[in-house]
Motif scaffolding. Structure first.
Motif, PDB file in Angstrom:
ATOM      1  N   PRO A 181      48.176  36.160  41.437  1.00  0.00           N
ATOM      2  CA  PRO A 181      48.878  34.892  41.201  1.00  0.00           C
ATOM      3  C   PRO A 181      48.095  34.024  40.216  1.00  0.00           C
ATOM      4  N   SER A 182      48.797  33.448  39.264  1.00  0.00           N
ATOM      5  CA  SER A 182      48.121  32.662  38.220  1.00  0.00           C
ATOM      6  C   SER A 182      47.281  31.533  38.794  1.00  0.00           C
ATOM      7  N   TYR A 183      47.754  30.885  39.858  1.00  0.00           N
ATOM      8  CA  TYR A 183      47.002  29.757  40.409  1.00  0.00           C
ATOM      9  C   TYR A 183      45.638  30.190  40.936  1.00  0.00           C
ATOM     10  N   ARG A 184      45.504  31.480  41.258  1.00  0.00           N
ATOM     11  CA  ARG A 184      44.239  31.983  41.800  1.00  0.00           C
ATOM     12  C   ARG A 184      43.376  32.622  40.714  1.00  0.00           C
ATOM     13  N   ILE A 185      44.006  33.262  39.732  1.00  0.00           N
ATOM     14  CA  ILE A 185      43.268  33.985  38.690  1.00  0.00           C
ATOM     15  C   ILE A 185      42.785  33.039  37.582  1.00  0.00           C
ATOM     16  N   ASP A 186      43.643  32.147  37.144  1.00  0.00           N
ATOM     17  CA  ASP A 186      43.319  31.315  35.979  1.00  0.00           C
ATOM     18  C   ASP A 186      42.011  30.534  36.103  1.00  0.00           C
ATOM     19  N   PRO A 187      41.702  29.928  37.258  1.00  0.00           N
ATOM     20  CA  PRO A 187      40.451  29.162  37.347  1.00  0.00           C
ATOM     21  C   PRO A 187      39.191  30.014  37.159  1.00  0.00           C
ATOM     22  N   VAL A 188      39.265  31.295  37.441  1.00  0.00           N
ATOM     23  CA  VAL A 188      38.087  32.168  37.312  1.00  0.00           C
ATOM     24  C   VAL A 188      38.355  33.283  36.299  1.00  0.00           C
ATOM     25  N   PHE A 189      39.268  33.036  35.374  1.00  0.00           N
ATOM     26  CA  PHE A 189      39.716  34.090  34.457  1.00  0.00           C
ATOM     27  C   PHE A 189      38.575  34.662  33.632  1.00  0.00           C
ATOM     28  N   ASP A 190      37.703  33.809  33.091  1.00  0.00           N
ATOM     29  CA  ASP A 190      36.632  34.301  32.222  1.00  0.00           C
ATOM     30  C   ASP A 190      35.729  35.285  32.954  1.00  0.00           C
ATOM     31  N   ARG A 191      35.407  34.993  34.192  1.00  0.00           N
ATOM     32  CA  ARG A 191      34.536  35.892  34.954  1.00  0.00           C
ATOM     33  C   ARG A 191      35.263  37.199  35.270  1.00  0.00           C
ATOM     34  N   ILE A 192      36.551  37.100  35.610  1.00  0.00           N
ATOM     35  CA  ILE A 192      37.340  38.302  35.892  1.00  0.00           C
ATOM     36  C   ILE A 192      37.443  39.177  34.639  1.00  0.00           C
ATOM     37  N   ALA A 193      37.675  38.544  33.480  1.00  0.00           N
ATOM     38  CA  ALA A 193      37.785  39.305  32.230  1.00  0.00           C
ATOM     39  C   ALA A 193      36.475  40.009  31.911  1.00  0.00           C
ATOM     40  N   ALA A 194      35.360  39.293  32.062  1.00  0.00           N
ATOM     41  CA  ALA A 194      34.045  39.873  31.757  1.00  0.00           C
ATOM     42  C   ALA A 194      33.738  41.052  32.689  1.00  0.00           C
ATOM     43  N   ASP A 195      34.027  40.893  33.975  1.00  0.00           N
ATOM     44  CA  ASP A 195      33.741  41.966  34.930  1.00  0.00           C
ATOM     45  C   ASP A 195      34.657  43.172  34.716  1.00  0.00           C
ATOM     46  N   THR A 196      35.896  42.917  34.313  1.00  0.00           N
ATOM     47  CA  THR A 196      36.815  44.031  34.030  1.00  0.00           C
ATOM     48  C   THR A 196      36.352  44.800  32.798  1.00  0.00           C
ATOM     49  N   ILE A 197      35.883  44.089  31.783  1.00  0.00           N
ATOM     50  CA  ILE A 197      35.348  44.742  30.580  1.00  0.00           C
ATOM     51  C   ILE A 197      34.147  45.608  30.944  1.00  0.00           C
ATOM     52  N   THR A 198      33.248  45.078  31.771  1.00  0.00           N
ATOM     53  CA  THR A 198      32.061  45.834  32.177  1.00  0.00           C
ATOM     54  C   THR A 198      32.446  47.095  32.943  1.00  0.00           C
ATOM     55  N   ALA A 199      33.413  46.967  33.856  1.00  0.00           N
ATOM     56  CA  ALA A 199      33.850  48.128  34.629  1.00  0.00           C
ATOM     57  C   ALA A 199      34.475  49.184  33.724  1.00  0.00           C
ATOM     58  N   ALA A 200      35.296  48.752  32.757  1.00  0.00           N
ATOM     59  CA  ALA A 200      35.926  49.698  31.826  1.00  0.00           C
ATOM     60  C   ALA A 200      34.874  50.393  30.974  1.00  0.00           C
ATOM     61  N   THR A 201      33.854  49.657  30.574  1.00  0.00           N
ATOM     62  CA  THR A 201      32.762  50.254  29.781  1.00  0.00           C
ATOM     63  C   THR A 201      32.039  51.325  30.582  1.00  0.00           C
ATOM     64  N   ASP A 202      31.787  51.047  31.860  1.00  0.00           N
ATOM     65  CA  ASP A 202      31.102  52.020  32.719  1.00  0.00           C
ATOM     66  C   ASP A 202      31.950  53.272  32.931  1.00  0.00           C
ATOM     67  N   ILE A 203      33.239  53.086  33.156  1.00  0.00           N
ATOM     68  CA  ILE A 203      34.126  54.239  33.363  1.00  0.00           C
ATOM     69  C   ILE A 203      34.234  55.066  32.089  1.00  0.00           C
ATOM     70  N   SER A 204      34.319  54.387  30.942  1.00  0.00           N
ATOM     71  CA  SER A 204      34.387  55.103  29.656  1.00  0.00           C
ATOM     72  C   SER A 204      33.127  55.931  29.438  1.00  0.00           C
ATOM     73  N   ALA A 205      31.975  55.388  29.845  1.00  0.00           N
ATOM     74  CA  ALA A 205      30.715  56.132  29.714  1.00  0.00           C
ATOM     75  C   ALA A 205      30.744  57.384  30.585  1.00  0.00           C
ATOM     76  N   ALA A 206      31.331  57.272  31.783  1.00  0.00           N
ATOM     77  CA  ALA A 206      31.438  58.433  32.666  1.00  0.00           C
ATOM     78  C   ALA A 206      32.358  59.490  32.069  1.00  0.00           C
ATOM     79  N   LEU A 207      33.391  59.067  31.344  1.00  0.00           N
ATOM     80  CA  LEU A 207      34.306  60.012  30.721  1.00  0.00           C
ATOM     81  C   LEU A 207      33.645  60.813  29.611  1.00  0.00           C
ATOM     82  N   ARG A 208      32.587  60.274  29.059  1.00  0.00           N
ATOM     83  CA  ARG A 208      31.913  60.951  27.934  1.00  0.00           C
ATOM     84  C   ARG A 208      30.899  61.982  28.402  1.00  0.00           C
ATOM     85  N   VAL A 209      30.549  61.974  29.673  1.00  0.00           N
ATOM     86  CA  VAL A 209      29.523  62.889  30.181  1.00  0.00           C
ATOM     87  C   VAL A 209      30.069  64.320  30.221  1.00  0.00           C
TER      88      VAL A 209
END
Length: 337
Positions: free
Chosen positions: A309-337
């Motif tokens: 829900p936007s009312y819950r995500i928007d106030p912490v959006f920057d942190r959620i975006a940063a953590d999602t990017i980090t998780a995607a980077t880690d998964i992509s690294a695992a795909l390269r092994v």
């Protein structure tokens, strides 16, 4: 007549081909070795009579017992042997069909991102085009291969889901699961994992929030340009591949985009390239952030997203975006092994 084989006998006959029933009834058959519905019997003097498998007339045989009835002949053990041979022939045909199907599937898998056409499949597997086309159609119906707008065939993620985890085998859902659970524990919001499947995004995994207010997004394939994970994929490819993906995506959607829609989509893709994450606005009060997953070749195989829900995500959006990017980077690294 049910016979398992023939042996040559001499005597007057109207055709060269002849034989004697192995069941012991001494009838002379032109058709032998199978459960035939119609066979031809030589009558005394060389004349012919057609008969079906339910009615037969036996010629007198040697010995005091004379001719034996069809019922007696059919009770011989050879009948069971014929049945076994017939079943074996069916099994052999089924095994042969399975081998051809697997050979075609392996060929499509080896073709990789270039895909393969029906003519190539037929030539390399040793089939005629109609047989190759039927096998590919069956594999498509089962979800193991797909055909793009250029009529070339590719394997789908369903094949990967069958594979066991071992060196050299990339199972995206299995590789990503632990990291997605970590991300989920950080924010307790809905998380999706999807992979590119032709012109659609195929959702492989879903972690729901434990909070009372939640979003319910169906886990059904969606055209690439209609979902945030698809926008993330479009932002991670070059212009030529993006054009190809958009053709397939519109084909999956069943309609072409209007000019205004194309302009809006281009803006979304450009913003995703600048930010490192993608989103899509559906006027439903749900905020989404998606990041592409990239394999060893640098191509996006899919994406992960977090939504709520936007009312819950928007106030912490920057942190959620940063953590999602980090998780995607880690998964992509695992795909390269």
């Amino acid at each position: 007549m049910i016979c398992s084989g023939v042996r040559s006998i001499s005597g007057p006959r109207t055709r060269e081909k002849s034989g004697q029933c192995c069941a012991g009834c001494n009838s002379v058959d032109y058709v032998c070795g199978a459960r035939c519905g119609l066979s031809t019997t030589l009558l005394p003097g060389g004349s012919e009579r057609g008969r079906d498998s339910m009615t037969e007339q036996t010629a007198p045989g040697p010995g005091p017992s004379g001719a034996r009835s069809a019922e007696q002949a059919s009770s011989e053990p050879i009948v069971d042997a014929v049945g076994e041979v017939s079943s074996l022939q069916v099994a052999n045909r089924q095994t042969s069909s399975l081998k051809r199907g697997l050979a075609v599937l392996e060929l499509v898998a080896r073709a990789g991102k270039d895909g393969v056409g029906v003519t190539e499949v037929a030539a390399q597997v040793g089939l005629d085009k109609s047989s190759a086309s039927r096998i590919l159609a069956t594999l498509g119906e089962l979800g193991y291969v797909r055909q793009d707008i250029n009529r070339r065939y590719f394997t789908t993620p369903k094949l990967g889901k069958l594979a066991h985890r071992r060196p050299g085998v990339q199972d995206v859902a299995a590789l990503a699961r632990d990291r997605l659970e970590e991300l989920h524990a950080q924010h307790d919001e809905a998380i999706h994992l999807a992979v590119v499947n032709g012109g659609e995004m195929l959702f492989l995994d879903y972690l729901q929030t434990t909070k009372a207010v939640r979003t319910e997004i169906p886990m059904v394939p969606r055209p690439i340009h209609e979902v945030a994970v698809g926008i993330a994929v479009l932002a991670a490819v070059d212009h030529d591949e993006r054009t190809q993906l958009m053709r397939e995506s519109m084909a999956a959607a069943g309609r072409r985009l209007g000019r205004a829609e194309r302009v809006a989509l281009s803006a979304q893709v450009e913003q995703a390239q600048e930010r490192g994450w993608a989103t899509i606005e559906n006027n439903d009060d749900i905020t989404r952030v998606a990041v592409a997953l990239v394999d060893a070749s640098g191509r996006p195989v899919g994406a992960i997203s977090m939504s709520g829900p936007s009312y819950r995500i928007d106030p912490v959006f920057d942190r959620i975006a940063a953590d999602t990017i980090t998780a995607a980077t880690d998964i992509s690294a695992a795909l390269r092994v």
